[in-house]
Design a protein around this motif. Structure first.
Motif, PDB file in Angstrom:
ATOM      1  N   THR A 322      10.879 -14.981  12.003  1.00  0.00           N
ATOM      2  CA  THR A 322      11.268 -15.181  13.392  1.00  0.00           C
ATOM      3  C   THR A 322      11.644 -13.846  14.014  1.00  0.00           C
ATOM      4  N   HIS A 323      10.841 -13.391  14.984  1.00  0.00           N
ATOM      5  CA  HIS A 323      11.057 -12.081  15.586  1.00  0.00           C
ATOM      6  C   HIS A 323      12.355 -12.043  16.382  1.00  0.00           C
ATOM      7  N   GLN A 324      13.122 -10.935  16.204  1.00  0.00           N
ATOM      8  CA  GLN A 324      14.396 -10.775  16.889  1.00  0.00           C
ATOM      9  C   GLN A 324      14.415  -9.597  17.858  1.00  0.00           C
ATOM     10  N   ALA A 325      13.871  -8.445  17.438  1.00  0.00           N
ATOM     11  CA  ALA A 325      13.961  -7.257  18.299  1.00  0.00           C
ATOM     12  C   ALA A 325      13.039  -6.172  17.767  1.00  0.00           C
ATOM     13  N   TYR A 326      12.846  -5.145  18.618  1.00  0.00           N
ATOM     14  CA  TYR A 326      12.180  -3.906  18.219  1.00  0.00           C
ATOM     15  C   TYR A 326      13.217  -2.792  18.165  1.00  0.00           C
ATOM     16  N   PHE A 327      12.926  -1.787  17.319  1.00  0.00           N
ATOM     17  CA  PHE A 327      13.755  -0.576  17.320  1.00  0.00           C
ATOM     18  C   PHE A 327      12.858   0.647  17.200  1.00  0.00           C
ATOM     19  N   LYS A 328      13.110   1.618  18.076  1.00  0.00           N
ATOM     20  CA  LYS A 328      12.396   2.890  18.030  1.00  0.00           C
ATOM     21  C   LYS A 328      13.399   4.003  18.290  1.00  0.00           C
ATOM     22  N   ILE A 329      13.180   5.166  17.690  1.00  0.00           N
ATOM     23  CA  ILE A 329      14.128   6.261  17.904  1.00  0.00           C
ATOM     24  C   ILE A 329      14.228   6.575  19.400  1.00  0.00           C
ATOM     25  N   PRO A 330      15.447   6.835  19.887  1.00  0.00           N
ATOM     26  CA  PRO A 330      15.646   7.021  21.327  1.00  0.00           C
ATOM     27  C   PRO A 330      15.509   8.458  21.788  1.00  0.00           C
ATOM     28  N   ARG A 331      14.790   9.284  21.029  1.00  0.00           N
ATOM     29  CA  ARG A 331      14.587  10.680  21.411  1.00  0.00           C
ATOM     30  C   ARG A 331      13.094  10.936  21.615  1.00  0.00           C
ATOM     31  N   HIS A 332      12.732  11.464  22.746  1.00  0.00           N
ATOM     32  CA  HIS A 332      11.335  11.826  22.979  1.00  0.00           C
ATOM     33  C   HIS A 332      11.015  13.113  22.231  1.00  0.00           C
ATOM     34  N   GLN A 333       9.840  13.135  21.623  1.00  0.00           N
ATOM     35  CA  GLN A 333       9.376  14.310  20.889  1.00  0.00           C
ATOM     36  C   GLN A 333       8.379  15.084  21.744  1.00  0.00           C
ATOM     37  N   ALA A 334       8.133  16.327  21.340  1.00  0.00           N
ATOM     38  CA  ALA A 334       7.169  17.151  22.065  1.00  0.00           C
ATOM     39  C   ALA A 334       5.772  16.531  21.986  1.00  0.00           C
ATOM     40  N   ASP A 335       4.938  16.850  22.928  1.00  0.00           N
ATOM     41  CA  ASP A 335       3.592  16.277  22.983  1.00  0.00           C
ATOM     42  C   ASP A 335       2.630  16.902  21.982  1.00  0.00           C
ATOM     43  N   THR A 336       3.166  17.662  21.035  1.00  0.00           N
ATOM     44  CA  THR A 336       2.363  18.165  19.916  1.00  0.00           C
ATOM     45  C   THR A 336       2.812  17.553  18.596  1.00  0.00           C
ATOM     46  N   GLU A 337       3.827  16.688  18.607  1.00  0.00           N
ATOM     47  CA  GLU A 337       4.429  16.195  17.365  1.00  0.00           C
ATOM     48  C   GLU A 337       3.939  14.789  17.014  1.00  0.00           C
ATOM     49  N   ASN A 338       3.286  14.675  15.849  1.00  0.00           N
ATOM     50  CA  ASN A 338       2.959  13.336  15.340  1.00  0.00           C
ATOM     51  C   ASN A 338       4.266  12.629  15.002  1.00  0.00           C
ATOM     52  N   CYS A 339       4.402  11.401  15.475  1.00  0.00           N
ATOM     53  CA  CYS A 339       5.672  10.702  15.316  1.00  0.00           C
ATOM     54  C   CYS A 339       5.438   9.206  15.359  1.00  0.00           C
ATOM     55  N   VAL A 340       5.924   8.497  14.341  1.00  0.00           N
ATOM     56  CA  VAL A 340       5.840   7.036  14.327  1.00  0.00           C
ATOM     57  C   VAL A 340       6.727   6.532  13.183  1.00  0.00           C
ATOM     58  N   ALA A 341       7.078   5.251  13.230  1.00  0.00           N
ATOM     59  CA  ALA A 341       7.899   4.649  12.178  1.00  0.00           C
ATOM     60  C   ALA A 341       7.221   4.782  10.819  1.00  0.00           C
ATOM     61  N   HIS A 342       8.009   5.233   9.804  1.00  0.00           N
ATOM     62  CA  HIS A 342       7.447   5.371   8.462  1.00  0.00           C
ATOM     63  C   HIS A 342       8.446   4.866   7.436  1.00  0.00           C
ATOM     64  N   ASN A 343       8.477   5.452   6.228  1.00  0.00           N
ATOM     65  CA  ASN A 343       9.179   4.851   5.100  1.00  0.00           C
ATOM     66  C   ASN A 343      10.684   5.085   5.141  1.00  0.00           C
ATOM     67  N   GLY A 344      11.444   4.045   4.772  1.00  0.00           N
ATOM     68  CA  GLY A 344      12.895   4.156   4.724  1.00  0.00           C
ATOM     69  C   GLY A 344      13.494   3.195   3.722  1.00  0.00           C
ATOM     70  N   SER A 345      14.827   3.225   3.603  1.00  0.00           N
ATOM     71  CA  SER A 345      15.516   2.347   2.662  1.00  0.00           C
ATOM     72  C   SER A 345      16.876   1.957   3.217  1.00  0.00           C
ATOM     73  N   LEU A 346      17.461   0.927   2.610  1.00  0.00           N
ATOM     74  CA  LEU A 346      18.800   0.519   3.003  1.00  0.00           C
ATOM     75  C   LEU A 346      19.832   1.539   2.551  1.00  0.00           C
ATOM     76  N   ILE A 347      20.884   1.668   3.343  1.00  0.00           N
ATOM     77  CA  ILE A 347      22.102   2.354   2.906  1.00  0.00           C
ATOM     78  C   ILE A 347      23.039   1.252   2.427  1.00  0.00           C
ATOM     79  N   PRO A 348      23.477   1.295   1.158  1.00  0.00           N
ATOM     80  CA  PRO A 348      24.150   0.135   0.567  1.00  0.00           C
ATOM     81  C   PRO A 348      25.595  -0.057   1.022  1.00  0.00           C
ATOM     82  N   VAL A 349      25.755  -0.681   2.186  1.00  0.00           N
ATOM     83  CA  VAL A 349      27.062  -1.014   2.729  1.00  0.00           C
ATOM     84  C   VAL A 349      27.194  -2.536   2.706  1.00  0.00           C
ATOM     85  N   LYS A 350      28.156  -3.031   1.959  1.00  0.00           N
ATOM     86  CA  LYS A 350      28.313  -4.471   1.794  1.00  0.00           C
ATOM     87  C   LYS A 350      28.573  -5.151   3.138  1.00  0.00           C
ATOM     88  N   GLY A 351      27.810  -6.204   3.397  1.00  0.00           N
ATOM     89  CA  GLY A 351      27.990  -6.976   4.615  1.00  0.00           C
ATOM     90  C   GLY A 351      27.339  -6.388   5.845  1.00  0.00           C
TER      91      GLY A 351
END
Length: 442
Positions: A322-351
């Motif tokens: 069930t779709h809830q939302a989108y998230f994208k970094i809120p900083r614009h990059q230069a028009d020469t920079e390849n940029c898109v969502a890639h690999n990440g992991s959880l930071i283990p904070v309980k709850g």
């Protein structure tokens, strides 16, 4: 800014951009601890650094020319232990005990580490999985190669129900009639079983078809139609997997490890290429990434906007996505920079549901999706544009035992630390190993 204070980040606002790749902009709660640049045969612009895995005091970094093992006992002073030359894109990496696995998704003229480019129209060409013995970190030993249909773009380490073996779920795609061993239809994955006491007996044990009626092939704006999967993340304690399969996002039941079954499928007209998946720590949410432009394009600017090329957050409700939302970094990059969502992991904070993520030349982002409908960034690290223009930036950014490690395609191996009341508790969590696509609850 006091640690833990909310960052004032506005989607349309661009902070002063760094003048060059040697200049860094970052949030006050992030510290750059160390960088080890690429060297030797790994230093060239086409020798991309790729994925990361961790075990004990070691980090393992793939590179299109092989892999590197680092000693990270002191994260502020990482050291190269060994560097193995073994060309083959992408060389995505995972580790299990004394074994290391590499994904090869480019035709080679043999399975040897001294191989050259192969001809994909020839049955003599090879691509698939390579297996190494890393019991001696200073002298890894090549053990075995397993050829898989259409190669191995990525692979996922899947624990067997017994401790005697592990499985590798191999994702590959882009079949063509002219290819000798990668012909359409290719709506499947390859599953390699590796006996841990006899890894040289590793072999393909099944090739389950995930899309027997074909996947999403007609949607306007797709980078490529579904013809397999790009990446799979498993949540073994729930016998659950999430597949990012080009035009589709899927959930799978993996209770029978050799015969996974798709249980839910979702498409999204905003998505161009379903790239990867991350569960939250309870396996009740999935973050899917969209690799708009294939990772080579400029997609983090005002023209593209804040929704295309974003993450999509889904709650798992009664077995459905069930779709809830989108998230994208809120900083614009230069028009020469390849940029898109890639690999990440959880930071283990309980709850909490907090994630660190690579965005190529968009840098490293730390963001909170505890409220699925209102994700927000809480920290970042970003280099300036590469000059001359070329593909670069953070391929993978993962949290491991108190620090963030980033595999930068061109700039090497980075170590970061976040100091923030929202994430400080994670520093107490200690893992024996981390293969990010194998999610074990912390």
């Amino acid at each position: 800014m006091v640690a833990g204070a909310a960052l004032t980040l506005v989607a349309s606002m661009t902070p002063a951009q760094a003048e060059s790749a040697e200049t860094i902009i970052k949030s006050p709660n992030v510290k750059h601890m160390a960088n080890l640049p690429k060297t030797g045969s790994f230093a060239g612009a086409e020798a991309f650094n790729s994925d990361l895995a961790f075990q004990g005091n070691y980090a393992f970094q793939g590179n299109y020319n092989g892999f590197t093992i680092y000693d990270i006992k002191d994260p502020a002073q990482p050291k190269v232990v060994s560097r193995v030359s073994c060309p083959g894109a992408q060389n995505d990496v995972s580790v299990q005990g004394d074994l290391l696995f590499l994904s090869v998704d480019s035709s080679r003229d043999s399975d040897s580490c001294k191989s050259d480019y192969g001809v994909p129209t020839s049955k003599a060409s090879w691509e698939g999985i390579r297996i190494f013995d890393i019991s001696d970190k200073a002298r890894p030993k090549y053990l075995k190669a397993v050829e898989t249909a259409c190669g191995s773009h990525t692979h996922t380490l899947v624990p067997a129900t017994s401790s005697k073996s592990v499985y590798l779920y191999v994702s590959s795609y882009m079949p063509a009639d002219i290819y000798a061993e990668c012909k359409p239809p290719h709506d499947k994955i390859s599953i390699v079983k590796v006996p841990l006491d006899e890894p040289t007996a590793a072999k393909v044990v099944s090739t389950p078809v995930l899309f027997p009626e074909g996947g999403n092939e007609q949607q306007e704006g797709l980078l490529l139609p579904t013809s397999g999967c790009h990446d799979i993340t498993v949540f073994p304690s729930k016998n659950l997997a999430a597949g990012a399969c080009m035009g589709d996002g899927v959930l799978m039941d993996i209770s029978d490890r050799e015969h996974p079954k798709v249980t839910a499928t979702v498409t999204d007209e905003n998505f161009a290429f379903w790239h990867s998946a991350t569960f939250n720590n309870t396996g009740t949410k999935v973050v899917f990434t969209d690799e708009l432009g294939g990772g080579l394009s400029v997609t983090c600017n005002a023209r593209i906007g804040g929704q295309r090329g974003a993450n999509a957050i889904f709650d798992i409700v009664d077995g459905r996505l069930t779709h809830q939302a989108y998230f994208k970094i809120p900083r614009h990059q230069a028009d020469t920079e390849n940029c898109v969502a890639h690999n990440g992991s959880l930071i283990p904070v309980k709850g909490k549901d907090i994630m660190v993520q690579a965005w190529y030349q968009g840098g490293v982002s730390i963001w909170d999706f505890t409220d699925s409908a209102a994700p927000k960034e809480i920290g970042y690290f970003d280099r300036g544009a590469l000059s001359p223009r070329r593909t670069g930036g953070s391929w993978s950014a993962y949290y491991y035992n108190g620090f963030i490690y980033s595999s930068d395609i061109q700039q090497g191996f980075d170590v970061l630390r976040i100091s923030d009341s929202r994430t400080d508790a994670a520093a107490k969590v200690r893992l024996k190993a981390l293969n990010t696509q194998t999610q074990l609850p912390f």
